[in-house]
Design a protein around this motif. Sequence first.
Motif, mmCIF file in Angstrom:
data_model
loop_
_atom_site.group_PDB
_atom_site.id
_atom_site.type_symbol
_atom_site.label_atom_id
_atom_site.label_comp_id
_atom_site.label_asym_id
_atom_site.label_seq_id
_atom_site.Cartn_x
_atom_site.Cartn_y
_atom_site.Cartn_z
ATOM 1 N N THR A 204 46.168 44.705 41.896
ATOM 2 C CA THR A 204 47.177 44.959 40.866
ATOM 3 C C THR A 204 47.097 43.953 39.719
ATOM 4 O OG1 THR A 204 48.620 45.962 42.524
ATOM 5 C CG2 THR A 204 49.632 45.315 40.445
ATOM 6 N N PRO A 205 47.113 42.636 39.966
ATOM 7 C CA PRO A 205 47.001 41.715 38.836
ATOM 8 C C PRO A 205 45.640 41.770 38.152
ATOM 9 C CG PRO A 205 46.956 40.505 40.912
ATOM 10 C CD PRO A 205 47.331 41.911 41.242
ATOM 11 N N THR A 206 44.588 42.011 38.937
ATOM 12 C CA THR A 206 43.256 42.097 38.333
ATOM 13 C C THR A 206 43.189 43.250 37.343
ATOM 14 O OG1 THR A 206 42.160 41.105 40.263
ATOM 15 C CG2 THR A 206 40.809 42.467 38.812
ATOM 16 N N GLN A 207 43.635 44.431 37.765
ATOM 17 C CA GLN A 207 43.568 45.586 36.888
ATOM 18 C C GLN A 207 44.505 45.442 35.687
ATOM 19 O OE1 GLN A 207 41.294 48.005 37.093
ATOM 20 N NE2 GLN A 207 40.459 46.852 38.825
ATOM 21 N N GLU A 208 45.630 44.758 35.876
ATOM 22 C CA GLU A 208 46.541 44.528 34.750
ATOM 23 C C GLU A 208 45.905 43.608 33.719
ATOM 24 O OE1 GLU A 208 50.507 44.925 32.900
ATOM 25 O OE2 GLU A 208 49.086 46.123 34.071
ATOM 26 N N ALA A 209 45.251 42.554 34.177
ATOM 27 C CA ALA A 209 44.571 41.653 33.248
ATOM 28 C C ALA A 209 43.453 42.380 32.507
ATOM 29 C CB ALA A 209 44.015 40.444 34.012
ATOM 30 N N LEU A 210 42.697 43.205 33.213
ATOM 31 C CA LEU A 210 41.615 43.956 32.566
ATOM 32 C C LEU A 210 42.159 44.936 31.540
ATOM 33 C CD1 LEU A 210 39.307 44.707 35.642
ATOM 34 C CD2 LEU A 210 39.069 42.891 33.946
ATOM 35 N N LEU A 216 37.495 41.716 28.849
ATOM 36 C CA LEU A 216 37.504 40.936 30.072
ATOM 37 C C LEU A 216 36.831 41.726 31.195
ATOM 38 C CD1 LEU A 216 38.562 38.300 31.423
ATOM 39 C CD2 LEU A 216 40.623 39.582 32.028
ATOM 40 N N ARG A 217 36.045 41.044 32.022
ATOM 41 C CA ARG A 217 35.394 41.686 33.150
ATOM 42 C C ARG A 217 35.987 41.161 34.455
ATOM 43 N NH1 ARG A 217 29.116 41.278 31.277
ATOM 44 N NH2 ARG A 217 29.744 39.120 31.006
ATOM 45 N N GLY A 218 35.975 41.999 35.470
ATOM 46 C CA GLY A 218 36.515 41.578 36.748
ATOM 47 C C GLY A 218 36.338 42.648 37.801
ATOM 48 N N TYR A 219 36.719 42.312 39.008
ATOM 49 C CA TYR A 219 36.540 43.235 40.121
ATOM 50 C C TYR A 219 37.577 42.978 41.204
ATOM 51 C CZ TYR A 219 34.358 39.240 42.494
ATOM 52 O OH TYR A 219 34.119 38.011 43.068
ATOM 53 N N ASP A 220 37.784 43.987 42.016
ATOM 54 C CA ASP A 220 38.566 43.855 43.237
ATOM 55 C C ASP A 220 37.794 44.591 44.325
ATOM 56 O OD1 ASP A 220 39.363 46.704 43.190
ATOM 57 O OD2 ASP A 220 40.630 46.093 41.514
ATOM 58 N N ARG A 221 38.310 44.577 45.517
ATOM 59 C CA ARG A 221 37.582 45.180 46.629
ATOM 60 C C ARG A 221 37.302 46.660 46.380
ATOM 61 N NH1 ARG A 221 36.460 44.014 51.879
ATOM 62 N NH2 ARG A 221 36.313 45.752 53.339
ATOM 63 N N GLN A 222 38.315 47.384 45.891
ATOM 64 C CA GLN A 222 38.138 48.818 45.686
ATOM 65 C C GLN A 222 37.113 49.111 44.602
ATOM 66 O OE1 GLN A 222 41.033 47.146 46.090
ATOM 67 N NE2 GLN A 222 42.723 48.525 46.655
ATOM 68 N N SER A 223 37.161 48.364 43.509
ATOM 69 C CA SER A 223 36.212 48.629 42.423
ATOM 70 C C SER A 223 34.787 48.277 42.839
ATOM 71 C CB SER A 223 36.614 47.848 41.169
ATOM 72 O OG SER A 223 36.476 46.450 41.350
ATOM 73 N N THR A 224 34.636 47.231 43.654
ATOM 74 C CA THR A 224 33.308 46.865 44.147
ATOM 75 C C THR A 224 32.749 47.952 45.048
ATOM 76 O OG1 THR A 224 33.758 44.494 44.005
ATOM 77 C CG2 THR A 224 32.021 45.184 45.507
ATOM 78 N N MET A 225 33.576 48.456 45.959
ATOM 79 C CA MET A 225 33.118 49.510 46.863
ATOM 80 C C MET A 225 32.784 50.785 46.096
ATOM 81 S SD MET A 225 32.969 48.050 49.743
ATOM 82 C CE MET A 225 32.669 49.470 50.790
#
Length: 332
Positions: A204-210, A216-225
């Motif tokens: 949630t915070p990762t996607q909000e920051a993106l 800005l680039r970033g990832y979470d477990r779901q986006s990596t999978m």
Amino acid sequence: MRKLAVIAVAAAIIVAIVWFLNTSYLVTPPAGAAKVLAHRGIHQVYSLDGVGNDTCTAQRIEPPSHAYLENTIGSMRAALDSGAEVIELDVHLTPDRQFAVFHDWTLDCRTNGAGVTEKTPMSKLKTLDIGYGYTADGGKTFPFRGQGEGQMPTLREVFTALPHGRFLINFKSERREEGATLAVMLRIHPEWRKLIFGVYGGRTPTQEALRLVGGLRGYDRQSTMACLGRYAAYGWTGMVPDACRDTLIVVPANYAPFLWGWPSRFAARMRAAGSEIILLGPHRGGEFTSGIDSADELALVPENFSGYVWTNRAETIGPLLNKRLAASNDQK
């Protein structure tokens, strides 16, 4: 027999096409050398064997070979001095709206405090000894007690003290406001934007920051999978899934050889898609993935790899990568 021969020829043609589309022999690797991503700066390391979400890792460190504690400005500066390009750090948004740079969800393991980190005001966190709980001998001695008093920094302090660093920010919670607060920080201090290599962690915070911070680039477990799963399905065609574009792609070293086009063609595809690769250590199951932390594990990093190497031992891997690069240049 003739039918079998036709099938065999067709299969051979398909194999040849797949090989041609994915071999690294026919592509020039992306320019540049491997770069060190220092997990938590330079810090006290420990074995991941048997570690769970609630394990107090400060109580199982190896005998100390240096005096640095994770997520401190001193440890980050030392990592940069050893050649690290990016520092990974962990943040918690406190009740007084500061980002505390600290790994643990609670204070009980490493410090002389107690309670949930994000529920503790920064004014209180600043009074704690973050070296209080470290022991390498089962509690007989505590070599860092008294040395970590007041050493938990805020993210603002990190940016101010290390204006030439780059940082991968790990959101430790699932609070949307963490991503929003980071975006507000960058609107107030646009000069800090260049310091942020990326964000990851809680979805949630990762996607909000993106969403709020352009580019800005970033990832979470779901986006990596999503990225790696879709690439496994049809990446052999040369198509790059949308989930792999303009992002950070984390790849465990023991899975990497199974990626279509690994290493050079895969890297070229991701570079063309605006993404950076972070090569992790071998995935050993559970929630923990190790870093590239020894000379032996450095063999898992391809010679022409130009992405980022995740390590818990920047002081070891940085010089080894430089030595390998120098030897490669001497051979040219």
